[in-house]
Design an enzyme around this catalytic site. Structure first.
Site, short mmCIF file in Angstrom:
data_model
loop_
_atom_site.label_atom_id
_atom_site.label_comp_id
_atom_site.label_asym_id
_atom_site.label_seq_id
_atom_site.Cartn_x
_atom_site.Cartn_y
_atom_site.Cartn_z
N LYS A 112 -2.50 -1.52 -3.65
CA LYS A 112 -3.41 -0.21 -3.64
C LYS A 112 -2.47 0.92 -3.59
O LYS A 112 -1.30 1.05 -3.28
CB LYS A 112 -3.97 -0.33 -2.33
CG LYS A 112 -4.67 0.93 -2.02
CD LYS A 112 -5.48 0.79 -0.65
CE LYS A 112 -6.37 2.15 -0.47
NZ LYS A 112 -6.67 2.25 0.99
N LYS A 118 0.78 -1.03 -0.12
CA LYS A 118 -0.02 -0.04 -0.01
C LYS A 118 0.85 1.17 -0.06
O LYS A 118 1.74 1.26 0.78
CB LYS A 118 -0.87 -0.20 1.22
CG LYS A 118 -1.64 1.24 1.39
CD LYS A 118 -2.85 1.04 2.37
CE LYS A 118 -3.40 2.57 2.46
NZ LYS A 118 -4.52 2.59 3.50
C1 PBG Z 1 -7.40 3.59 5.79
C2 PBG Z 1 -7.64 3.32 4.04
C3 PBG Z 1 -7.59 4.42 3.21
C4 PBG Z 1 -7.98 3.74 2.08
C5 PBG Z 1 -8.59 2.58 2.46
N1 PBG Z 1 -8.47 2.34 3.77
C6 PBG Z 1 -6.77 5.94 3.36
C7 PBG Z 1 -5.41 5.82 3.58
O1 PBG Z 1 -4.89 4.94 3.88
O2 PBG Z 1 -4.96 6.98 3.83
C8 PBG Z 1 -8.35 4.63 0.77
C9 PBG Z 1 -9.46 4.05 0.01
C10 PBG Z 1 -9.68 5.24 -1.18
O3 PBG Z 1 -9.03 5.79 -1.38
O4 PBG Z 1 -10.58 4.52 -1.84
N2 PBG Z 1 -6.23 2.86 6.09
#
Ligand code: PBG
Length: 338
Positions: free
Chosen positions: A262, A202
């Site tokens: 992601k 991520k």
């Molecule tokens: C939280 C999380 C995030 C997303 C999913 N879980 C945001 C981040 O990590 O800052 C993003 C989802 C999206 O942008 O659709 N940990």
């Protein structure tokens, strides 16, 4: 590629196989179906449906509406729904105390959705950011995000989710060691069937922007001791790919059943590398910013909305993903004519 083509032009004419719909279907290499979709959904504590301005077509759903949506997912052939909570800002604190509330929004939503459509898988984010007033995924001390103390809180959160009936725990926090800790705790509690899909690779990404509005995320600071400015000390540097493979290897070794990359489209090279390296069920998250980009361009008449949705989702299948977490899931399933 094992070999160069044997024939050469004009004996070889690549366009021959593109000349009709039936030939194109016959030689198609990857197929997108509703079974490839995980519906990304935001739930809230109030009543009804509330539109998210930066994500046209996406609404925050009440628990009752989420239960109805689960039935809709079943009818559309969508196998699973990933839920994300919108929490009233006044109820957040620095520790994200509500994250493990057994009577909280997530527990209530999971139960209502599983009651309404037990055949639909429910996935929950294991992360503190929807519940912290500072918007970070971890506990903070002197301007630093604490790893091990955060993992302890994530375990409490994940256990609460699994006990509420959540099928897939999806740690999205990027703390080190959280998959092993979650897996050990699940085993100890007799919850051995709970699946873990780790947000393994991520990245610290600008494409999460609209998500912050969608879940009403606490505002990330500008570098104070109470609130370091961004998530770069835990989420990955977008320049790296070897590091992604190490992250994925670790999460597999720690007990993840499925792994995720992601954001999605800007990181398709990572999806392909992970699929090739590990042969694990690998998912990609088409995040909020990717959704917003397509919708904004379509609303300006600059892109064909339906074609863009299906082409972007199909790209994940071509890259080897087992499936895609996407806000377009119900739309796409309808377009695919399930
Ligand atoms: C939280 C999380 C995030 C997303 C999913 N879980 C945001 C981040 O990590 O800052 C993003 C989802 C999206 O942008 O659709 N940990």
């Amino acid at each position: 590629m094992s070999q160069a083509p044997l024939a050469a032009y004009p004996a070889l004419r690549m366009r021959r196989l593109r000349q009709a719909d039936w030939t194109r279907r016959l030689v198609r290499e990857s197929v997108l179906t509703p079974s490839d979709l995980i519906w990304s959904m935001v739930v809230h504590e109030g009543e009804g449906r509330i539109p998210v301005g930066s994500m046209p077509g996406v609404e925050r759903l009440s628990v009752a509406e989420a239960a109805r949506a689960a039935v809709e997912a079943r009818e559309l052939g969508i196998p699973a729904i990933a839920i994300f909570p919108h929490i009233d800002g006044a109820r957040k604190d620095a520790a994200g105390s509500l994250a493990s509330d057994p009577d909280g929004l997530i527990a209530r939503a999971v139960k209502a959705m599983k009651d309404a459509a037990p055949e639909v898988g429910i996935m929950c984010d294991v992360a503190l950011d929807p519940f912290t007033d500072h918007g970070h995924d971890g506990l903070i001390e002197n301007g630093r995000i604490l790893n091990d103390a955060t993992v302890e809180r994530l375990v409490e959160q994940g256990l609460m989710q699994a006990k509420a009936g959540c099928d897939i725990l999806a740690p999205s926090d990027m703390m080190d060691g959280r998959v092993a800790a979650l897996r050990a705790a699940l085993e100890a509690e007799g919850l051995q069937d709970a699946m873990i899909m780790s947000y393994a690779a991520k990245y610290a990404s600008a494409f999460y922007g609209p998500y912050r509005e969608a879940i009403g995320s606490g505002k990330l600071g500008t570098g104070s001791v109470d609130n370091p400015g961004d998530k770069k000390t835990y989420q990955m540097d977008s320049a790296n790919s070897a590091e992604a493979l190490r992250e994925v290897a670790l999460d597999i070794a720690e007990g993840a059943d499925m792994v995720m990359v992601k954001p999605g489209l800007p990181y398709l090279d990572i999806v392909r590398q992970v699929v090739d390296a590990f042969a694990m069920p690998t998912f990609a998250f088409q995040v909020s910013g990717e959704y917003a980009m397509i919708m904004a361009a379509a609303q300006n008449g600059w892109l064909d909305e339906e074609r863009s949705i299906l082409e972007s989702l199909g790209a994940f299948k071509r890259a080897g993903a087992a499936g895609v977490i996407t806000y377009f899931a119900p739309r796409a399933a309808r377009l695919l004519g399930s």
